[in-house]
Enzyme design. Structure first.
Site, PDB file in Angstrom:
ATOM      1  N   VAL A   6       4.621  -4.892   3.916  1.00  0.00           N
ATOM      2  CA  VAL A   6       5.089  -6.055   3.148  1.00  0.00           C
ATOM      3  C   VAL A   6       3.877  -6.616   2.413  1.00  0.00           C
ATOM      4  O   VAL A   6       3.005  -7.245   3.034  1.00  0.00           O
ATOM      5  CB  VAL A   6       5.722  -7.112   4.074  1.00  0.00           C
ATOM      6  CG1 VAL A   6       6.164  -8.332   3.264  1.00  0.00           C
ATOM      7  CG2 VAL A   6       6.903  -6.523   4.838  1.00  0.00           C
ATOM      8  N   GLU A   7       3.810  -6.342   1.127  1.00  0.00           N
ATOM      9  CA  GLU A   7       2.640  -6.754   0.337  1.00  0.00           C
ATOM     10  C   GLU A   7       2.815  -8.183  -0.186  1.00  0.00           C
ATOM     11  O   GLU A   7       3.852  -8.823   0.038  1.00  0.00           O
ATOM     12  CB  GLU A   7       2.411  -5.735  -0.790  1.00  0.00           C
ATOM     13  CG  GLU A   7       2.091  -4.358  -0.202  1.00  0.00           C
ATOM     14  CD  GLU A   7       1.763  -3.301  -1.237  1.00  0.00           C
ATOM     15  OE1 GLU A   7       2.008  -3.528  -2.450  1.00  0.00           O
ATOM     16  OE2 GLU A   7       1.255  -2.240  -0.831  1.00  0.00           O
ATOM     17  N   CYS A  38       0.455  -4.407   6.823  1.00  0.00           N
ATOM     18  CA  CYS A  38       0.782  -3.011   7.078  1.00  0.00           C
ATOM     19  C   CYS A  38       2.073  -2.938   7.889  1.00  0.00           C
ATOM     20  O   CYS A  38       2.454  -3.886   8.592  1.00  0.00           O
ATOM     21  CB  CYS A  38      -0.335  -2.336   7.868  1.00  0.00           C
ATOM     22  SG  CYS A  38      -1.759  -1.824   6.887  1.00  0.00           S
ATOM     23  N   GLU A  66       2.657  -1.452  10.540  1.00  0.00           N
ATOM     24  CA  GLU A  66       2.425  -1.571  11.981  1.00  0.00           C
ATOM     25  C   GLU A  66       2.433  -3.020  12.442  1.00  0.00           C
ATOM     26  O   GLU A  66       2.737  -3.304  13.604  1.00  0.00           O
ATOM     27  CB  GLU A  66       1.090  -0.912  12.349  1.00  0.00           C
ATOM     28  CG  GLU A  66       1.078   0.608  12.210  1.00  0.00           C
ATOM     29  CD  GLU A  66       0.774   1.114  10.797  1.00  0.00           C
ATOM     30  OE1 GLU A  66       0.861   0.318   9.836  1.00  0.00           O
ATOM     31  OE2 GLU A  66       0.428   2.286  10.670  1.00  0.00           O
ATOM     32  N   CYS A  75      -3.819   3.494   9.368  1.00  0.00           N
ATOM     33  CA  CYS A  75      -5.161   3.078   8.970  1.00  0.00           C
ATOM     34  C   CYS A  75      -5.943   2.631  10.208  1.00  0.00           C
ATOM     35  O   CYS A  75      -5.384   2.447  11.301  1.00  0.00           O
ATOM     36  CB  CYS A  75      -5.096   1.971   7.924  1.00  0.00           C
ATOM     37  SG  CYS A  75      -4.707   0.332   8.566  1.00  0.00           S
ATOM     38  N   CYS A  97      -4.845  -0.528  11.954  1.00  0.00           N
ATOM     39  CA  CYS A  97      -3.573  -0.359  12.662  1.00  0.00           C
ATOM     40  C   CYS A  97      -3.738   0.486  13.921  1.00  0.00           C
ATOM     41  O   CYS A  97      -2.985   0.313  14.878  1.00  0.00           O
ATOM     42  CB  CYS A  97      -2.526   0.208  11.720  1.00  0.00           C
ATOM     43  SG  CYS A  97      -2.055  -1.044  10.503  1.00  0.00           S
TER      44      CYS A  97
HETATM   45  N1  THU Z   1      -0.320   0.831   4.884  1.00  0.00           N
HETATM   46  C1  THU Z   1       0.436   0.631   6.011  1.00  0.00           C
HETATM   47  O1  THU Z   1       1.456  -0.070   5.959  1.00  0.00           O
HETATM   48  N2  THU Z   1       0.034   1.203   7.166  1.00  0.00           N
HETATM   49  C2  THU Z   1      -1.026   2.056   7.273  1.00  0.00           C
HETATM   50  O2  THU Z   1      -1.374   2.469   8.389  1.00  0.00           O
HETATM   51  C3  THU Z   1      -1.708   2.517   6.057  1.00  0.00           C
HETATM   52  C4  THU Z   1      -1.536   1.609   4.889  1.00  0.00           C
HETATM   53  C5  THU Z   1       0.090   0.169   3.632  1.00  0.00           C
HETATM   54  C6  THU Z   1      -0.739  -1.024   3.265  1.00  0.00           C
HETATM   55  C7  THU Z   1      -0.476  -1.121   1.768  1.00  0.00           C
HETATM   56  O3  THU Z   1       0.694  -1.899   1.584  1.00  0.00           O
HETATM   57  C8  THU Z   1      -0.199   0.296   1.355  1.00  0.00           C
HETATM   58  O4  THU Z   1       0.000   1.045   2.550  1.00  0.00           O
HETATM   59  C9  THU Z   1      -1.332   0.947   0.558  1.00  0.00           C
HETATM   60  O5  THU Z   1      -2.535   0.836   1.231  1.00  0.00           O
END
Ligand code: THU
Length: 133
Positions: free
Chosen positions: A50-51, A60, A62, A93, A96
């Site tokens: 959710v940006e 993220c 997670e 990432c 996370c």
């Molecule tokens: N993102 C995640 O939701 N989880 C991860 O483990 C890797 C990255 C999302 C964050 C951002 O909204 C998009 O991926 C690009 O980085």
């Protein structure tokens, strides 16, 4: 309990992660992510990224998953899947991995692009709750 534990339905977890990914809010990066995990009581938890217009505030996938874990009764994560916008396995990432460590510990099993891995393999020598006891 008698006998072996039921095998994990990884395809069902992948489906749940893809379903969550389809509802991701990622208008800035255009990079949708979905996650799903099993808790030790059999619950399935999901999350999507959710940006935010304030980029650094974005969440993220997670983050949503661990929030759902806590909000629906807590427990431990045992098996975890992360998928990208194509529905293919994706590595979580670094931040996370730390989130997952808190609730799954070193034995959490993740599906990755290179196959199944424990969190201990993905985040070796993790800092965690054990250091604060
Ligand atoms: N993102 C995640 O939701 N989880 C991860 O483990 C890797 C990255 C999302 C964050 C951002 O909204 C998009 O991926 C690009 O980085």
């Amino acid at each position: 309990m008698t006998g072996a534990e039921a095998p994990v339905d990884w395809e069902a977890l992948r489906t749940a992660a893809r379903d969550a990914m389809s509802r991701a809010y990622a208008p800035y990066s255009g990079y949708k992510v979905g996650v799903a995990a099993l808790a030790d009581d059999g619950r399935t938890l999901v999350g999507c990224n959710v940006e935010n217009a304030s980029y650094g505030v974005g969440l993220c996938a997670e983050c949503g998953l661990v929030s759902q874990l806590a909000a629906t009764g807590g427990g431990r994560l045992t098996h975890f899947v992360c998928v990208d916008g194509e529905g293919a396995p994706l590595v979580p990432c670094g931040r996370c991995r730390q989130l997952l460590y808190e609730f799954g510990g070193p034995e959490l099993v993740l599906e990755t692009p290179d196959g199944f891995r424990t969190l201990d393999e993905m985040l070796p020598q993790a800092f965690g709750p054990q250091h604060l006891r």
